[in-house]
Write a protein that holds these residues in place. Structure first.
Motif, PDB file in Angstrom:
ATOM      1  N   GLN B  42       0.822  -1.217   0.000  1.00  0.00           N
ATOM      2  CA  GLN B  42       0.000   0.000   0.000  1.00  0.00           C
ATOM      3  C   GLN B  42       0.854   1.265   0.000  1.00  0.00           C
ATOM      4  O   GLN B  42       0.475   2.276  -0.579  1.00  0.00           O
ATOM      5  CB  GLN B  42      -1.021   0.004   1.133  1.00  0.00           C
ATOM      6  CG  GLN B  42      -0.486  -0.156   2.521  1.00  0.00           C
ATOM      7  CD  GLN B  42      -1.616  -0.065   3.557  1.00  0.00           C
ATOM      8  OE1 GLN B  42      -2.450   0.824   3.512  1.00  0.00           O
ATOM      9  NE2 GLN B  42      -1.637  -0.986   4.489  1.00  0.00           N
ATOM     10  N   LEU B  45       1.928   1.672  -3.623  1.00  0.00           N
ATOM     11  CA  LEU B  45       0.827   2.209  -4.434  1.00  0.00           C
ATOM     12  C   LEU B  45       0.751   3.729  -4.285  1.00  0.00           C
ATOM     13  O   LEU B  45       0.564   4.459  -5.254  1.00  0.00           O
ATOM     14  CB  LEU B  45      -0.502   1.574  -4.006  1.00  0.00           C
ATOM     15  CG  LEU B  45      -0.725   0.121  -4.441  1.00  0.00           C
ATOM     16  CD1 LEU B  45      -1.927  -0.475  -3.708  1.00  0.00           C
ATOM     17  CD2 LEU B  45      -0.956   0.033  -5.952  1.00  0.00           C
ATOM     18  N   ARG B  46       0.907   4.187  -3.039  1.00  0.00           N
ATOM     19  CA  ARG B  46       0.879   5.636  -2.805  1.00  0.00           C
ATOM     20  C   ARG B  46       2.078   6.309  -3.471  1.00  0.00           C
ATOM     21  O   ARG B  46       1.956   7.374  -4.082  1.00  0.00           O
ATOM     22  CB  ARG B  46       0.893   5.944  -1.305  1.00  0.00           C
ATOM     23  CG  ARG B  46      -0.428   5.650  -0.610  1.00  0.00           C
ATOM     24  CD  ARG B  46      -0.374   6.163   0.835  1.00  0.00           C
ATOM     25  NE  ARG B  46      -1.454   5.631   1.639  1.00  0.00           N
ATOM     26  CZ  ARG B  46      -2.653   6.216   1.768  1.00  0.00           C
ATOM     27  NH1 ARG B  46      -2.905   7.329   1.130  1.00  0.00           N
ATOM     28  NH2 ARG B  46      -3.581   5.668   2.540  1.00  0.00           N
ATOM     29  N   PHE B  52      -6.198   4.028  -5.178  1.00  0.00           N
ATOM     30  CA  PHE B  52      -6.651   2.790  -4.543  1.00  0.00           C
ATOM     31  C   PHE B  52      -8.012   2.342  -5.087  1.00  0.00           C
ATOM     32  O   PHE B  52      -8.271   1.161  -5.243  1.00  0.00           O
ATOM     33  CB  PHE B  52      -6.771   2.993  -3.034  1.00  0.00           C
ATOM     34  CG  PHE B  52      -5.466   2.991  -2.293  1.00  0.00           C
ATOM     35  CD1 PHE B  52      -4.268   3.312  -2.914  1.00  0.00           C
ATOM     36  CD2 PHE B  52      -5.430   2.649  -0.936  1.00  0.00           C
ATOM     37  CE1 PHE B  52      -3.070   3.300  -2.223  1.00  0.00           C
ATOM     38  CE2 PHE B  52      -4.236   2.629  -0.228  1.00  0.00           C
ATOM     39  CZ  PHE B  52      -3.062   2.957  -0.870  1.00  0.00           C
ATOM     40  N   LEU B  74      -4.019  -3.711   3.121  1.00  0.00           N
ATOM     41  CA  LEU B  74      -4.671  -3.025   2.002  1.00  0.00           C
ATOM     42  C   LEU B  74      -6.189  -3.096   2.142  1.00  0.00           C
ATOM     43  O   LEU B  74      -6.895  -2.097   1.969  1.00  0.00           O
ATOM     44  CB  LEU B  74      -4.224  -3.665   0.681  1.00  0.00           C
ATOM     45  CG  LEU B  74      -4.626  -2.916  -0.584  1.00  0.00           C
ATOM     46  CD1 LEU B  74      -3.913  -1.570  -0.675  1.00  0.00           C
ATOM     47  CD2 LEU B  74      -4.317  -3.753  -1.825  1.00  0.00           C
ATOM     48  N   PHE B  78      -8.567   0.165   2.563  1.00  0.00           N
ATOM     49  CA  PHE B  78      -9.720   0.429   1.694  1.00  0.00           C
ATOM     50  C   PHE B  78     -10.936   0.808   2.548  1.00  0.00           C
ATOM     51  O   PHE B  78     -11.693   1.712   2.216  1.00  0.00           O
ATOM     52  CB  PHE B  78     -10.069  -0.813   0.862  1.00  0.00           C
ATOM     53  CG  PHE B  78      -9.172  -1.051  -0.322  1.00  0.00           C
ATOM     54  CD1 PHE B  78      -8.423  -0.030  -0.886  1.00  0.00           C
ATOM     55  CD2 PHE B  78      -9.094  -2.310  -0.915  1.00  0.00           C
ATOM     56  CE1 PHE B  78      -7.601  -0.246  -1.988  1.00  0.00           C
ATOM     57  CE2 PHE B  78      -8.292  -2.543  -2.023  1.00  0.00           C
ATOM     58  CZ  PHE B  78      -7.535  -1.511  -2.561  1.00  0.00           C
ATOM     59  N   ARG B  83     -14.245   3.018   1.184  1.00  0.00           N
ATOM     60  CA  ARG B  83     -14.545   2.357  -0.083  1.00  0.00           C
ATOM     61  C   ARG B  83     -15.958   1.786  -0.022  1.00  0.00           C
ATOM     62  O   ARG B  83     -16.387   1.281   1.019  1.00  0.00           O
ATOM     63  CB  ARG B  83     -13.544   1.217  -0.290  1.00  0.00           C
ATOM     64  CG  ARG B  83     -13.737   0.431  -1.587  1.00  0.00           C
ATOM     65  CD  ARG B  83     -12.839  -0.805  -1.643  1.00  0.00           C
ATOM     66  NE  ARG B  83     -13.020  -1.498  -2.900  1.00  0.00           N
ATOM     67  CZ  ARG B  83     -12.157  -1.478  -3.904  1.00  0.00           C
ATOM     68  NH1 ARG B  83     -11.026  -0.811  -3.792  1.00  0.00           N
ATOM     69  NH2 ARG B  83     -12.414  -2.137  -5.028  1.00  0.00           N
TER      70      ARG B  83
END
Lengths: 306, 306
Positions: B42, B45-46, B52, B74, B78, B83
């Motif tokens: 994660q 990803l950032r 995300f 992750l 989320f 999410r």
């Protein structure tokens, strides 16, 4: 006698580019403790050049991800590094099941002795006790079962006052240990020489209290009274007081209030919510009620000596 | 038609300061896939500014920690980000139990639809099939149950050859879809105009094959034949051939051999063991048997177009 605390991560919720979730490394009298273990802790340990093999005891406050998602990775890495010394994990009931399930499904049993000490008590208890250090739980009030941890140096033996002892020829070398242990001396004629006349106080034992995560609760004050260093979570500022109540976290001012009521020597703030751009406001807010405050920051080392 | 692969991590075993464990992010025809999810994914990803919320499908090859210890974090993040779109997890049987146990013990149920697709088959199967992309498993040979994944664009409709169609007044607009679908045209007098006379071939559909972790096995060759991009693990160099055999991994030369036998367009190497200081040797070794080779490196983006 002294101890050194290294902050590996001190933000809440999720790891971000510049925000590491909670983990701390404590060296106290040659014992090395890891306290909480958010995702990425093993990278932080490497970054700050902490030898993996020195860690013998890991304390997990509670099973929210930002405090333990890095544990399984660390346990696995210890195995890949051919660790053979034992590792003790202290944490809420369920932690053993989580770790063992992951080891089972990955067919990766560790080859070093791995001991779990699952915690269920709602009262403070001693969970580690060796010749130099004692660790007590500090029951906290959070959304799930949570403990802080109090790390206390053991009291050293009293120091002999030789110039006083020399006045009493009856006192022999073989009596010294009793004097160091605080016992009075009984003469052959039955009279008593008080211990305080024959010894000095030993250096005061140091202590560190770790309290994350918790709502404001004065129930911890008697446990952490006079502590040399208190880490108390401060997820929010007072402007989000209601959010702290709702999520069972504390504000910086509340952390300061607990520090004042406990008469600790120094307060360390942390577990900051990502909503705040500047941490300076945490410091200012705690300062309103308590003076010796510091901000936790990843990589910061705090050495406490007498 | 094109796809873009972003390497988030490509080293084996444990995360280190400059070595991230396996994870890849694939964009193919507006579908966004995460492939494996080592600890710290994660954060990666950032770092590479990947949204995300775009990730709807996560594929886990096997349950060794360097491929999935970042998944629970992750999934939790989320949820913290509120999410509400569904998330699909594809991985070996057991993955659901691991994730749900951790969510249960942290009392942190996610509030978005979370679907698990547990894999047990030893033969290749189609595990995702929408209007634009198909995903097939690639059964691999490793120490535990492991699948690679083959991501295939769907074939587009055939293109109408209007200058040819205009020669046949009998062909109406309502017949065009049948022609695009590849059907011949049957005239009222029963004669047949072949489809290939009325249409052009559509752009060739692209494909990406992800194969980690596995020993050398030619059983995958028919599945990945002619693939545009093949990621094949190369944990070792040939000098550690015996170690590759023992741990059921591959060498760079073996990866090159699989690429050559499969006649893929390009080979991407990765999953390097930490014992090697330079990755250049992996490239050189694979080059001995196959020319178009690249090294995976964290942050590298590979765009494949027709």
């Amino acid at each position: 006698m002294s101890f050194k605390l290294t902050i590996l991560g001190c933000h809440s919720a999720t790891p971000r580019s510049l925000a590491h979730t909670t983990s701390q490394y404590l060296e106290m009298n040659n014992d090395c403790f890891l306290i909480d273990c958010g995702e990425g802790t093993q990278r932080q340990l490497r970054k700050y050049k902490i030898k993996f093999s020195k860690i013998k005891h890991v304390f997990i406050s509670h099973l929210h991800g930002d405090h333990f998602f890095g544990l399984i990775g660390l346990i696995s890495t210890f195995n890949l590094l051919n660790r053979n010394t034992e590792l003790h994990i202290y944490g809420p009931k369920g932690i053993k099941e989580i770790i063992l399930l992951q080891l089972k499904l990955s067919n990766s049993w560790v080859e070093y002795p791995l001991h779990f000490h699952e915690l269920v008590a709602s009262q403070s208890e001693i969970i580690l006790d060796n010749d130099k250090v004692q660790v007590h739980t500090i029951p906290l009030q959070h959304r799930i079962y949570t403990n802080g941890f109090l790390f206390k140096e053991k009291n050293r033996p009293r120091k002999l006052n030789m110039s006083s002892i020399d006045n009493y020829p009856e006192i022999d070398i073989c009596d010294y240990q009793n004097l160091k242990d605080g016992k009075d001396f009984i003469c052959q004629d039955g009279s008593i020489i008080l211990n305080k006349e024959l010894t000095y106080d030993p250096p005061r034992a140091l202590s560190y209290a770790y309290c994350s995560d918790t709502e404001y609760t004065e129930s911890i004050v008697p446990l952490i009274k006079e502590t040399d260093l208190l880490y108390h979570e401060s997820t929010f500022l007072e402007e989000h007081h209601q959010l702290a109540l709702k999520t069972k976290h504390s504000t910086a001012k509340q952390a300061g209030t607990i520090a004042r009521k406990s008469n600790v020597k120094k307060l360390l703030l942390g577990h900051y919510s990502s909503r705040y751009k500047s941490l300076e406001l945490f410091l200012q807010e705690a300062h309103q009620v308590f003076e010796p405050v510091e901000l936790a920051e990843a990589g910061k080392e705090i050495t406490v000596t007498r």
